[in-house]
Write an enzyme that holds these catalytic residues in place. Structure first.
Site, PDB file in Angstrom:
ATOM      1  N   SER A 126       6.612 -11.054  -0.690  1.00 36.95           N
ATOM      2  CA  SER A 126       5.460 -11.278  -1.577  1.00 36.95           C
ATOM      3  C   SER A 126       5.258 -12.705  -2.072  1.00 36.95           C
ATOM      4  O   SER A 126       4.225 -12.993  -2.671  1.00 36.95           O
ATOM      5  CB  SER A 126       5.565 -10.358  -2.799  1.00 36.95           C
ATOM      6  OG  SER A 126       5.192  -9.057  -2.452  1.00 36.95           O
ATOM      7  N   SER A 165       2.327  -9.654  -2.274  1.00 37.25           N
ATOM      8  CA  SER A 165       1.610  -9.283  -3.475  1.00 37.25           C
ATOM      9  C   SER A 165       1.172 -10.464  -4.351  1.00 37.25           C
ATOM     10  O   SER A 165       0.268 -10.306  -5.164  1.00 37.25           O
ATOM     11  CB  SER A 165       2.479  -8.353  -4.328  1.00 37.25           C
ATOM     12  OG  SER A 165       3.595  -9.052  -4.850  1.00 37.25           O
ATOM     13  N   LYS A 206       2.004 -15.130 -12.601  1.00 33.67           N
ATOM     14  CA  LYS A 206       1.742 -13.813 -12.008  1.00 33.67           C
ATOM     15  C   LYS A 206       1.818 -12.743 -13.094  1.00 33.67           C
ATOM     16  O   LYS A 206       2.681 -12.808 -13.975  1.00 33.67           O
ATOM     17  CB  LYS A 206       2.782 -13.555 -10.911  1.00 33.67           C
ATOM     18  CG  LYS A 206       2.545 -12.289 -10.097  1.00 33.67           C
ATOM     19  CD  LYS A 206       3.580 -12.133  -8.977  1.00 33.67           C
ATOM     20  CE  LYS A 206       3.286 -10.919  -8.123  1.00 33.67           C
ATOM     21  NZ  LYS A 206       4.290 -10.714  -7.049  1.00 33.67           N
TER      22      LYS A 206
END
Lengths: 95, 521
Positions: free
Chosen positions: B211, B187, B79
């Site tokens: 998330s 997210s 990420k």
């Protein structure tokens, strides 16, 4: 509680975000929606309740007061938009 | 080549150790899968092909000598919130334009030390603020899952050469894929999409309000947010420091356990990192849950929740009961206040953490006549709408005269939320079972959610309590809805009892099976 356009502009100034008149108007509506949503917290009885300071009951770890790092000036300024001899360059602050 | 990308981490690990496959081969297989799929799915924002090949080569050398680490040669996606040395790290924000850190986050350093291979950086909501991966500066991520419907299809009569029929025609019932593009959740949308679409063997993710778990549920993958303090936050771009935790998204429960074991550590560089050894999470998988007390919180039955989610929850309860668990009804009375309290605490912390983006030390700078003007213009140009909105809320609730009414009140409510959990755990409940999300994946550019930020925030209604209390939570796929989209269940555990989560999630996985999207990309 709700915010008006003037408050939004003041908060934007505090947050150092330039906002146009149009932005500020849109944000006023959005912020009031969110503030309206969080309003329900007022119905909770919190008498005698301490505010949370840490989710895990632990004593803060402390490091020894000794130098363990440093001499990385070039690394630290490597990503800066404007530098000169390991200094950050900014627009003139003092006349 | 595609079979290589379909191996789970545990399968690939065995084949790599047994020298049936090489790290170079599996890495190439992923790189070519990414090349084909990424223009459509937008899961990766940077692919580090050369680095991946170098790392794979080093892994093969180690494997040849029988010195491979726990993740030797396993290709992973990272990420964009994790600082990766010399590699694009922007939290998918324009304000960090061009930022390449001179350091490596502790979590990724742990993965590389164990032999993992980095494929690239994954798309996400800007600064991890969002539940649909639509706030990214790099555009939305597409969910590899699409809605589908059962329909009768006419089979054309086809024949080969000299009258040799392949199909004699007729009709059959088949699932027809809808063309509408769906969000992967957020997210960590890039992480979830990449894992689900076989563009990495597993991915790192972070979870501040849901998330990791919400995108995992939207993509039929497994995601665990460990206890606050289990993974070091050092080198991860900060959103809300008292809530942020890193964790993996993986294709099955075992892979999630393998990844978390490597990601977690005790780190002197993060003062909130908890000084406890990291257990062997994989060892918990397969252990019977007979006699385990599973709590079912009545407050998680919310208005407007689709019938299918309720049915899925009941199915989960039945599976655990069949496996010998004792099901108990519990109450977590302050549940409904978790989301509003979160939308004070998280923006307040974010407004403070994001004050550092000022155009001076890194990232974007918009030139201006004086320094304040430069700050304001840089931040106006660098932050997206959702990020600005949260900074504004945070600044407002922390400003003079409002601090007590908002921030202090929210932190008190937060203690009550935590106390709810402590009470049920003290009464002997081992694990809590809830739905992971109030709906399946929704469409990109959903008009209702665009018009009302609170509607988007409601996605985290079942996950956010866990962050507020600092507990571990895992989302595990449990079935498909009528439109063929994956739905997940969530298990919540005692602090640092991730083992019970893996143990129980494995029982659900065994009963529900695993889910893969039909390939259309």
């Amino acid at each position: 509680m709700s915010v008006d356009l003037q408050t939004v502009k003041r908060v934007a100034r505090l947050a150092r975000i330039a906002v146009s008149e149009e932005d500020a108007e849109r944000m006023t509506g959005e912020l009031n929606t969110i503030l309206g949503f969080v309003e329900q917290l007022n119905e909770v009885d919190v008498s005698g309740v301490e505010p949370m300071t840490s989710v895990t009951p632990m004593e803060m770890k402390k490091r020894e007061d000794i130098v363990t790092d440093g001499n990385k000036a070039a690394d630290i300024v490597a990503n800066a938009p404007a530098t000169e001899e390991n200094f950050f360059l900014v627009p003139k602050v003092v006349e | 080549m595609s079979e290589l990308t379909h191996l789970t981490i545990s399968q690939a690990r065995a084949k790599l150790r047994g020298k049936e496959i090489s790290a170079a081969e599996i890495t190439e297989a992923y790189l070519s899968a990414i090349e084909r799929a990424n223009p459509v799915l937008n899961a990766y924002i940077v692919v580090t092909g050369d680095k991946a090949r170098d790392m794979a080569k080093a892994s093969d050398a180690k494997l040849a000598k029988g010195e491979g680490g726990a993740l030797e040669g396993i290709p992973l996606g990272i990420k964009d919130l994790f600082g990766t040395e010399g590699v694009h790290t922007q939290a998918c924000s324009h304000v960090l334009d061009g930022f390449k850190p001179r350091y490596e986050s502790t979590v990724t350093a742990n993965l590389w030390a164990d032999g993992a291979v980095m494929l690239g950086k994954l798309n996400m909501d800007e600064f991890a603020m969002g539940s649909s991966n639509e706030t990214s500066y790099y555009g939305p991520v597409v969910n590899p899952w699409r809605r589908s419907r059962l329909d009768t299809v006419v089979m054309p009569t086809t024949h080969q050469g000299d009258g040799g029929f392949v199909s004699a025609g007729g009709t059959k019932t088949a699932r027809i894929l809808d063309n509408a593009q769906l969000v992967p959740g957020g997210s960590s949308g890039g992480s979830a999409s990449a894992v689900s679409a076989f563009l990495c063997a597993g991915a790192t993710a972070t979870d501040t309000g849901g998330s990791i778990r919400q995108p995992a549920a939207f993509t039929g993958t497994v995601g665990i947010k460990p206890t606050y303090g289990r993974c070091s936050r050092w080198g991860i771009v900060a959103f809300a420091s008292s809530l942020d935790q890193a964790g993996p998204i993986a294709r099955d429960v075992r892979d999630a356990a393998i990844l978390l074991k490597s990601m977690a550590s005790v780190d002197a560089k993060d003062t909130t990192s908890v000084d406890r050894p990291v257990p062997d999470y994989e060892a918990a998988i397969g252990k019977p849950i007979k006699g385990m007390k599973v709590g079912i919180p009545r407050e998680y039955r919310v208005d407007g929740m689709p019938e299918e989610i309720e049915a899925l929850w009941q199915k989960g309860i039945a599976w655990l009961k069949d496996a010998g668990a004792e099901i108990v009804d519990i109450s977590l009375p302050h549940t409904k206040y978790a989301l509003p309290a979160y939308y004070i605490v998280a923006p307040a912390e974010a407004s403070s953490n994001l004050a550092r983006y000022d155009g001076v030390r890194y990232g974007l700078r918009v030139p201006a006549k004086d320094i304040v003007d430069m700050y304001e213009k840089t931040r106006a140009a660098g932050f997206g709408r959702e990020v600005k909105r949260r900074i504004m809320i945070g600044t407002y609730v922390l400003s003079a005269g409002y601090y007590d009414a908002y921030y202090l009140q929210a932190q008190k409510v937060r203690n009550l939320i935590k106390r709810d959990f402590e009470t049920v755990f003290a009464a002997g409940v081992d694990v809590i079972l809830t739905p992971a999300t109030p709906s399946a994946a929704f469409g990109i550019a959903d008009e209702d959610m665009a018009a009302d930020p609170v509607k988007m925030y409601l996605n985290d209604i079942f996950t956010v309590t866990v962050n507020m209390a600092g507990l571990p939570g895992i989302a595990v796929p449990a079935g498909l809805d009528a439109k063929g989209l994956p739905l997940g269940l969530q298990l919540i555990g005692r602090p640092f009892d991730e083992e019970t989560l893996f143990q129980t999630a494995a029982v659900i996985e065994q009963a529900a099976g695993t889910f893969q999207p039909e390939k259309w990309w």
